[in-house]
Design a protein around this motif. Structure first.
Motif, PDB file in Angstrom:
ATOM      1  N   LEU A  79     -12.106  -4.184  -2.244  1.00  0.00           N
ATOM      2  CA  LEU A  79     -11.984  -5.436  -2.984  1.00  0.00           C
ATOM      3  C   LEU A  79     -10.517  -5.796  -3.207  1.00  0.00           C
ATOM      4  CD1 LEU A  79     -13.601  -7.664  -4.440  1.00  0.00           C
ATOM      5  CD2 LEU A  79     -13.547  -6.241  -6.498  1.00  0.00           C
ATOM      6  N   ILE A  80      -9.715  -4.794  -3.555  1.00  0.00           N
ATOM      7  CA  ILE A  80      -8.282  -5.046  -3.746  1.00  0.00           C
ATOM      8  C   ILE A  80      -7.644  -5.504  -2.442  1.00  0.00           C
ATOM      9  CG2 ILE A  80      -6.065  -3.977  -4.298  1.00  0.00           C
ATOM     10  CD1 ILE A  80      -7.540  -2.087  -6.182  1.00  0.00           C
ATOM     11  N   VAL A  81      -7.926  -4.788  -1.361  1.00  0.00           N
ATOM     12  CA  VAL A  81      -7.317  -5.115  -0.066  1.00  0.00           C
ATOM     13  C   VAL A  81      -7.668  -6.545   0.353  1.00  0.00           C
ATOM     14  CG1 VAL A  81      -7.286  -4.548   2.398  1.00  0.00           C
ATOM     15  CG2 VAL A  81      -7.201  -2.720   0.686  1.00  0.00           C
ATOM     16  N   LEU A 133      -5.189  -9.061  -1.035  1.00  0.00           N
ATOM     17  CA  LEU A 133      -3.758  -8.916  -0.770  1.00  0.00           C
ATOM     18  C   LEU A 133      -3.311  -9.804   0.379  1.00  0.00           C
ATOM     19  CD1 LEU A 133      -3.351  -5.014  -0.983  1.00  0.00           C
ATOM     20  CD2 LEU A 133      -2.736  -6.697  -2.729  1.00  0.00           C
ATOM     21  N   THR A 134      -2.115 -10.358   0.255  1.00  0.00           N
ATOM     22  CA  THR A 134      -1.508 -11.079   1.366  1.00  0.00           C
ATOM     23  C   THR A 134      -0.931 -10.072   2.357  1.00  0.00           C
ATOM     24  OG1 THR A 134       0.699 -11.159   0.354  1.00  0.00           O
ATOM     25  CG2 THR A 134      -0.848 -12.932  -0.215  1.00  0.00           C
ATOM     26  N   ARG A 135      -0.530 -10.562   3.522  1.00  0.00           N
ATOM     27  CA  ARG A 135       0.076  -9.657   4.505  1.00  0.00           C
ATOM     28  C   ARG A 135       1.344  -9.026   3.956  1.00  0.00           C
ATOM     29  NH1 ARG A 135       2.276 -10.987  10.633  1.00  0.00           N
ATOM     30  NH2 ARG A 135       4.070 -11.842   9.496  1.00  0.00           N
ATOM     31  N   ASP A 136       2.178  -9.807   3.278  1.00  0.00           N
ATOM     32  CA  ASP A 136       3.417  -9.263   2.723  1.00  0.00           C
ATOM     33  C   ASP A 136       3.135  -8.201   1.673  1.00  0.00           C
ATOM     34  OD1 ASP A 136       4.947 -10.832   4.361  1.00  0.00           O
ATOM     35  OD2 ASP A 136       5.522 -12.295   2.821  1.00  0.00           O
ATOM     36  N   GLN A 137       2.121  -8.413   0.851  1.00  0.00           N
ATOM     37  CA  GLN A 137       1.772  -7.419  -0.161  1.00  0.00           C
ATOM     38  C   GLN A 137       1.273  -6.129   0.484  1.00  0.00           C
ATOM     39  OE1 GLN A 137      -0.934  -9.893  -2.423  1.00  0.00           O
ATOM     40  NE2 GLN A 137       0.511 -10.066  -4.123  1.00  0.00           N
ATOM     41  N   LYS A 138       0.502  -6.258   1.547  1.00  0.00           N
ATOM     42  CA  LYS A 138       0.025  -5.066   2.251  1.00  0.00           C
ATOM     43  C   LYS A 138       1.191  -4.284   2.847  1.00  0.00           C
ATOM     44  CE  LYS A 138      -4.421  -7.158   3.545  1.00  0.00           C
ATOM     45  NZ  LYS A 138      -5.238  -7.682   4.667  1.00  0.00           N
ATOM     46  N   LEU A 139       2.089  -4.984   3.509  1.00  0.00           N
ATOM     47  CA  LEU A 139       3.224  -4.298   4.145  1.00  0.00           C
ATOM     48  C   LEU A 139       4.125  -3.665   3.098  1.00  0.00           C
ATOM     49  CD1 LEU A 139       4.165  -6.787   7.018  1.00  0.00           C
ATOM     50  CD2 LEU A 139       2.732  -4.743   7.114  1.00  0.00           C
ATOM     51  N   GLY A 140       4.264  -4.308   1.943  1.00  0.00           N
ATOM     52  CA  GLY A 140       5.068  -3.740   0.876  1.00  0.00           C
ATOM     53  C   GLY A 140       4.528  -2.403   0.397  1.00  0.00           C
ATOM     54  N   GLN A 141       3.192  -2.256   0.381  1.00  0.00           N
ATOM     55  CA  GLN A 141       2.593  -0.988  -0.021  1.00  0.00           C
ATOM     56  C   GLN A 141       2.976   0.143   0.929  1.00  0.00           C
ATOM     57  OE1 GLN A 141       0.540  -0.096  -2.803  1.00  0.00           O
ATOM     58  NE2 GLN A 141       1.490  -2.012  -3.459  1.00  0.00           N
ATOM     59  N   MET A 142       3.389  -0.188   2.130  1.00  0.00           N
ATOM     60  CA  MET A 142       3.695   0.819   3.145  1.00  0.00           C
ATOM     61  C   MET A 142       5.168   1.233   3.138  1.00  0.00           C
ATOM     62  SD  MET A 142       1.341  -0.879   6.165  1.00  0.00           S
ATOM     63  CE  MET A 142       1.467   0.479   7.314  1.00  0.00           C
ATOM     64  N   ARG A 167      -5.195  -2.297  11.625  1.00  0.00           N
ATOM     65  CA  ARG A 167      -4.429  -1.045  11.514  1.00  0.00           C
ATOM     66  C   ARG A 167      -3.652  -1.008  10.187  1.00  0.00           C
ATOM     67  NH1 ARG A 167      -2.180   2.292  10.050  1.00  0.00           N
ATOM     68  NH2 ARG A 167      -0.592   3.690  10.879  1.00  0.00           N
ATOM     69  N   ILE A 168      -3.091  -2.142   9.765  1.00  0.00           N
ATOM     70  CA  ILE A 168      -2.388  -2.226   8.489  1.00  0.00           C
ATOM     71  C   ILE A 168      -3.366  -2.003   7.340  1.00  0.00           C
ATOM     72  CG2 ILE A 168      -0.989  -3.698   6.995  1.00  0.00           C
ATOM     73  CD1 ILE A 168       0.393  -2.768   9.602  1.00  0.00           C
ATOM     74  N   ASP A 169      -4.537  -2.609   7.432  1.00  0.00           N
ATOM     75  CA  ASP A 169      -5.546  -2.445   6.378  1.00  0.00           C
ATOM     76  C   ASP A 169      -5.958  -0.986   6.220  1.00  0.00           C
ATOM     77  OD1 ASP A 169      -5.453  -5.147   5.961  1.00  0.00           O
ATOM     78  OD2 ASP A 169      -7.409  -5.589   6.842  1.00  0.00           O
ATOM     79  N   GLN A 170      -6.047  -0.253   7.329  1.00  0.00           N
ATOM     80  CA  GLN A 170      -6.385   1.166   7.248  1.00  0.00           C
ATOM     81  C   GLN A 170      -5.361   1.925   6.406  1.00  0.00           C
ATOM     82  OE1 GLN A 170      -6.547   2.412  11.337  1.00  0.00           O
ATOM     83  NE2 GLN A 170      -8.649   1.673  11.648  1.00  0.00           N
ATOM     84  N   SER A 171      -4.088   1.651   6.674  1.00  0.00           N
ATOM     85  CA  SER A 171      -3.029   2.338   5.924  1.00  0.00           C
ATOM     86  C   SER A 171      -3.067   1.968   4.449  1.00  0.00           C
ATOM     87  CB  SER A 171      -1.655   1.993   6.510  1.00  0.00           C
ATOM     88  OG  SER A 171      -1.418   2.687   7.709  1.00  0.00           O
ATOM     89  N   VAL A 172      -3.243   0.693   4.159  1.00  0.00           N
ATOM     90  CA  VAL A 172      -3.245   0.252   2.764  1.00  0.00           C
ATOM     91  C   VAL A 172      -4.416   0.878   2.012  1.00  0.00           C
ATOM     92  CG1 VAL A 172      -3.380  -1.741   1.226  1.00  0.00           C
ATOM     93  CG2 VAL A 172      -2.025  -1.872   3.323  1.00  0.00           C
ATOM     94  N   LEU A 228      -3.935   3.140  -1.320  1.00  0.00           N
ATOM     95  CA  LEU A 228      -4.580   2.797  -2.583  1.00  0.00           C
ATOM     96  C   LEU A 228      -5.538   3.893  -3.039  1.00  0.00           C
ATOM     97  CD1 LEU A 228      -5.267  -1.033  -2.195  1.00  0.00           C
ATOM     98  CD2 LEU A 228      -3.283   0.135  -3.171  1.00  0.00           C
ATOM     99  N   LEU A 229      -6.170   4.581  -2.100  1.00  0.00           N
ATOM    100  CA  LEU A 229      -7.018   5.709  -2.483  1.00  0.00           C
ATOM    101  C   LEU A 229      -6.167   6.818  -3.098  1.00  0.00           C
ATOM    102  CD1 LEU A 229      -9.782   7.029  -2.597  1.00  0.00           C
ATOM    103  CD2 LEU A 229      -9.408   7.889  -0.267  1.00  0.00           C
ATOM    104  N   MET A 230      -4.989   7.052  -2.540  1.00  0.00           N
ATOM    105  CA  MET A 230      -4.085   8.035  -3.129  1.00  0.00           C
ATOM    106  C   MET A 230      -3.690   7.620  -4.544  1.00  0.00           C
ATOM    107  SD  MET A 230      -0.304   9.316  -1.817  1.00  0.00           S
ATOM    108  CE  MET A 230       0.491   7.754  -2.284  1.00  0.00           C
ATOM    109  N   LYS A 231      -3.431   6.335  -4.746  1.00  0.00           N
ATOM    110  CA  LYS A 231      -3.079   5.860  -6.083  1.00  0.00           C
ATOM    111  C   LYS A 231      -4.266   5.975  -7.041  1.00  0.00           C
ATOM    112  CE  LYS A 231       0.755   2.892  -4.702  1.00  0.00           C
ATOM    113  NZ  LYS A 231       1.400   1.554  -4.797  1.00  0.00           N
ATOM    114  N   TYR A 232      -5.455   5.775  -6.535  1.00  0.00           N
ATOM    115  CA  TYR A 232      -6.650   6.007  -7.352  1.00  0.00           C
ATOM    116  C   TYR A 232      -6.724   7.478  -7.751  1.00  0.00           C
ATOM    117  CZ  TYR A 232     -11.556   7.058  -8.302  1.00  0.00           C
ATOM    118  OH  TYR A 232     -12.716   7.533  -8.858  1.00  0.00           O
TER     119      TYR A 232
END
Length: 452
Positions: free
Chosen positions: A109-111, A114-123, A429-434, A438-442
């Motif tokens: 749901l969080i993913v 997220l915008t593309r920039d927000q996803k890339l920022g998480q990485m 592929r980006i979504d997989q990483s994000v 986020l699971l690690m942050k959980y």
């Protein structure tokens, strides 16, 4: 009376008398309005003082500045969690018998928000210079949505207890979209970033020499308590390299648990259990594929490990495989070295054969994979930052480390975006990483599932 006919003398006198009579009332009205305005300004100023005292002066000097006090709702408008939590609540109340969200459903749901920039920022994992929250750090967090911060005493990030607590608190308050992971490589011994604050902690070699599982677990718990007290939730430790070279930097600095894969697995596993027991700190195994037999430090060059695949599996990779199978591993760091038996062309951190082929496919690891710093000479001597960033993600890493300024963040992100735009990388592929991040942050308690 015609429109342009002048007033008679008598009428003029009456008008003058009326104006004179009404003049005091006019000025009284103006004075009343002025007092009302002044009272309003005083109320606003009082509210400002109260809000400032609640948030602290540091919030005023943060990236949001006065806006964080005057318009807190505008400052947090980029924080997507309240929106997501509300959306999840609405979705679930529409169906009477719908079950609670699972962690994976909540992360999905969080993913989706997220915008593309927000996803890339998480990485991105970045570092910075200075003891206080700064404009450069604010830019990396809020302009580029960086999701992971690495602290270093060498960068002047760690001065004293109160300063460090204030710094991590400001970082958490300023993050605009999602809570950040705040990392430290707290190994103990010669890599003891908190020694001047909490006193010395034993090295891995000292822990390993005791051969005591309970002692290793106790040191892990103590390290987690140290980190948690300062708001740090990601430890770039333990080292699980198997010490096979007495001339190596790891051996000389006593940074490994032992000289056999069995001893390293036992002691690292116990330490990791203690470190992660509170579910507030996540550990990171390093340095895959293994620096135990490396004679060159990746900070200054690119080592080559000439072992066969069978030798690597039996020695260097055995602790990784065993601890992954035990379900203890949430994050792994990949270092920079050549492993000709697996990939004769690319260094390990940029090699799909090692990151995806060995870690993901052969070992079955589904947690977070991060690179060691891409600014080390082992990479920087051969690849530009934008190239290295894109190649690391293509290889299978989820978090890339190394940027220390907004410009460096932008350069690395541009390399990833170019790969996306050309189709070398796919959005999935980006979504997989994000999702993994986020699971690690959980798992470290940063993303609690909202109560139903």
């Amino acid at each position: 009376m015609e429109p342009n006919t002048p007033l008679t003398t008598e009428a003029s006198d009456r008008e003058t008398t009326r104006q004179q009579r009404d003049q005091p009332a006019y000025f009284d009205e103006q004075k009343r309005k002025s007092r009302v305005k002044m009272a309003g300004l005083m109320i606003i100023l009082l509210l400002l003082v109260i809000q400032t005292s609640n948030q602290g002066l540091s919030q005023l000097t943060s990236g949001q500045g006065w806006a964080s006090v005057l318009y807190p709702q505008m400052v947090t408008q980029n924080n997507i969690l309240p929106v997501i939590n509300q959306a999840g609540h609405i979705d679930q109340t529409t169906t009477r018998h719908q079950a609670s969200l699972t962690p994976q459903q909540y992360i999905d749901l969080i993913v989706s928000h997220l915008t593309r920039d927000q996803k890339l920022g998480q990485m991105m994992m970045v570092q910075f210079v200075g003891a206080n929250y700064s404009e450069a750090l604010a830019s990396m967090l809020n302009q580029y949505h960086v999701g992971n911060i690495l602290l270093f005493s060498a960068n002047g990030n760690i001065i004293d207890k109160d300063q460090l607590k204030s710094l991590t608190q400001n970082i958490r308050q300023a993050s605009s979209a999602l809570p950040p992971s705040i990392a430290l490589d707290q190994e103990g011994g010669t890599v003891d970033r908190l020694q001047q604050l909490d006193g010395p902690r034993p090295s891995e070699a000292e822990i390993g020499a005791t051969n005591s599982i309970e002692y290793a677990r106790t040191i892990g718990k103590q390290t987690a308590a140290d980190l948690t007290s300062y708001g740090i939730n990601l430890n770039l430790a333990p080292v699980v390299d198997v010490d096979n070279d007495p001339t190596s930097e790891l051996h000389q600095d006593m940074r490994t648990f032992g000289t056999t894969s069995d001893s390293v697995t036992r002691m690292a596993g116990a330490y990791l259990q203690g470190l992660q027991e509170s579910q507030q700190v996540v550990g990171t195994l390093k340095h895959f594929p293994g620096l135990g037999d490396a004679s060159v430090d990746p900070h200054v060059g690119l080592p080559t490990i000439t072992r066969s695949k069978a030798e690597l599996e039996n020695t260097d990779w055995a602790p990784y495989h065993a601890l992954i199978m035990q379900g203890l591993v949430h994050a792994i760091m990949v270092t920079h070295e050549m492993i000709p038996a697996i990939d004769p062309n690319k260094p390990s951190s940029l090699s799909p054969a090692l990151v995806q082929g060995i870690l993901r496919q052969e070992m079955g690891f589904q947690g977070v994979i991060m690179t060691d710093s891409l600014t080390m000479a082992g990479i920087a001597a051969y690849y530009s930052p934008d190239q290295a960033a894109a190649l690391a993600i293509e290889a299978g890493s989820d978090i890339i480390m190394g940027a220390s300024s907004p410009d460096e963040v932008a350069t690395m992100l541009n390399g990833i975006k170019q790969a996306l735009d050309t189709g070398t990388l796919q959005p999935a592929r980006i979504d997989q990483s994000v999702r993994r991040i986020l699971l690690m942050k959980y798992q470290m308690g940063l993303l609690p599932i909202p109560k139903q």
